[in-house]
Design an enzyme around this catalytic site. Structure first.
Site, short mmCIF file in Angstrom:
data_model
loop_
_atom_site.label_atom_id
_atom_site.label_comp_id
_atom_site.label_asym_id
_atom_site.label_seq_id
_atom_site.Cartn_x
_atom_site.Cartn_y
_atom_site.Cartn_z
N LYS A 193 1.68 7.08 1.85
CA LYS A 193 1.95 5.68 2.17
C LYS A 193 0.88 5.12 3.11
O LYS A 193 0.09 5.85 3.69
CB LYS A 193 3.34 5.53 2.79
CG LYS A 193 4.47 5.97 1.88
CD LYS A 193 4.44 5.27 0.52
CE LYS A 193 4.78 3.80 0.61
NZ LYS A 193 4.83 3.13 -0.71
N HIS A 241 -2.04 -0.32 -0.72
CA HIS A 241 -1.32 -1.55 -1.06
C HIS A 241 -2.04 -2.80 -0.56
O HIS A 241 -1.45 -3.65 0.11
CB HIS A 241 0.11 -1.50 -0.51
CG HIS A 241 0.90 -0.32 -1.00
ND1 HIS A 241 1.21 -0.13 -2.33
CD2 HIS A 241 1.41 0.75 -0.34
CE1 HIS A 241 1.89 1.00 -2.47
NE2 HIS A 241 2.02 1.55 -1.27
#
Length: 371
Positions: free
Chosen positions: A77, A95
């Site tokens: 992440k 992201h």
């Protein structure tokens, strides 16, 4: 090129997955790589499992000060929010390539520090297929929570949200938990839920469909849509009127018409009460489910949707957790890490490895778009 891989500890709450497992760590060490593994209190694998295969254990978060500049910082992440420049080559999901909210701040940290991002989401093989993905596990976990939420709505007072979820030690335990919820919902309603999966032919969609089958939902109650069913463009009244649960499993790469919107939800024949947006493109301006605007968490898995005045039937809530595979951390980590291993084994010769050259070219292309 460097042969040193530094596995950082994940910091996102409830993130128990790992980019490396003890077995893939051993494979890399056997191939001549140096492996440094940060200790972690939330990783599904014990620290000692990595030590036993020859990895060097260090303290959580120590990569920031202690990692040699030529070490590859490997994680899953995104990094914790901060602003210091990044000097290392990072291999992770950042992201920020699809201009998600705050993307400029995230991406700019690498050019400011002279580092590089090799984004796991965009590592592809010769035919453009991702070399490693959590898609199947994400669809499986998302479908599980969606079924639990449907049953919860039927068996608890209106407005009471689905309670917090924590990772399951194995898939069998998750299936048993969903089955118990499903039986309670069926007892209350007299039927199984109708589940509609969009993107059913992809890895994520297959996971969503398999969960529904594994917990005993009849195949006749699982509606499987893909490009053929969606080519006319949304919004689709069938999602609102024919399904109790809608699981969105598409990979959004371009603007498309919305699948549902507040106008279609005003139908007097609305049946849908649960949406699981596995893609969780919450901040993407092209999000095809523009009826909610926050990413949910395992602590608070759902967000209610404000329906048009006069709406009848069950309330509607959305699940939009962006790390759903964490619900099954062991299985999802093993699947992902084994798929990623062949690419990691090419890091010694990164300059000549197509998958890594392509990732670096994409990084340069994206930083050129920074304002």
């Amino acid at each position: 090129m460097s042969s040193h891989i530094w596995l950082r500890a994940e910091t996102k709450p409830a993130e128990a997955r790992s980019a490396l497992t003890p077995s893939t760590t051993k494979a890399l060490i056997d191939a001549g790589y140096k492996l440094t593994v940060e200790r972690s209190t939330q990783r599904i694998f014990d620290d000692e499992e990595f030590a036993k295969v020859g990895a060097t254990l260090v303290e959580e978060g120590s990569w920031v000060k202690d990692a040699p500049k030529d070490a590859y910082i490997l994680g899953l992440k995104e990094l914790p929010e901060d602003d210091f420049p990044l000097e290392h080559v990072h291999i992770s999901f950042a992201h920020c390539y699809k201009q998600q909210g705050g993307w400029e701040k995230v991406l700019s940290r690498w050019p400011r520090g002279g580092g590089t991002l090799l984004d796991l989401e965009f590592l592809t093989d010769e035919v453009g297929r991702r070399v490693a993905a959590f898609g199947y596990s994400a669809g499986y976990a998302g479908s599980a929570l969606a079924v639990k939420n449907w049953a919860w709505q039927l068996t608890h007072p209106e407005g009471e949200p689905l309670p917090a979820e924590t990772p399951y030690a194995n898939q069998d335990l998750l299936i048993e938990s969903v089955k118990q919820s499903l039986e309670a919902g069926k007892k209350q309603s007299g039927r199984s839920p109708k589940v509609l999966v969009i993107g059913a032919l992809g890895r994520c969609g297959k996971g969503a469909v398999d969960l529904a089958k594994d917990v005993g939902i009849p195949e006749s109650d699982i509606l499987q849509w893909d490009l053929e069913e969606t080519k006319k463009g949304g919004p689709f009244k069938e999602i609102v009127e024919d399904a109790d649960i809608f699981v969105n499993c598409i990979y959004l790469s371009a603007k498309i018409p919305p699948f549902v919107n507040l106008e279609t939800l005003s139908s007097p024949n609305r049946r849908i009460s649960v949406i699981c947006d596995v893609s969780a493109d919450t901040t993407n301006p092209h999000n095809p489910i523009p009826v909610y605007n926050i990413t949910t968490t395992f602590d608070k898995p759902t967000v209610p949707v404000t329906l048009p005045a006069g709406s009848q039937g069950l309330p509607l809530s959305v699940i939009s957790i962006d790390h759903l595979p964490s619900l099954l951390p062991r299985e999802s980590s093993e699947m992902f890490s084994q798929a990623l291993l062949p690419s990691l084994l090419q890091l010694k010769d990164r300059a000549n490895a197509r998958v890594w050259k392509q990732a670096e070219d994409l990084f340069k292309e994206k930083i050129a778009t920074l304002p």
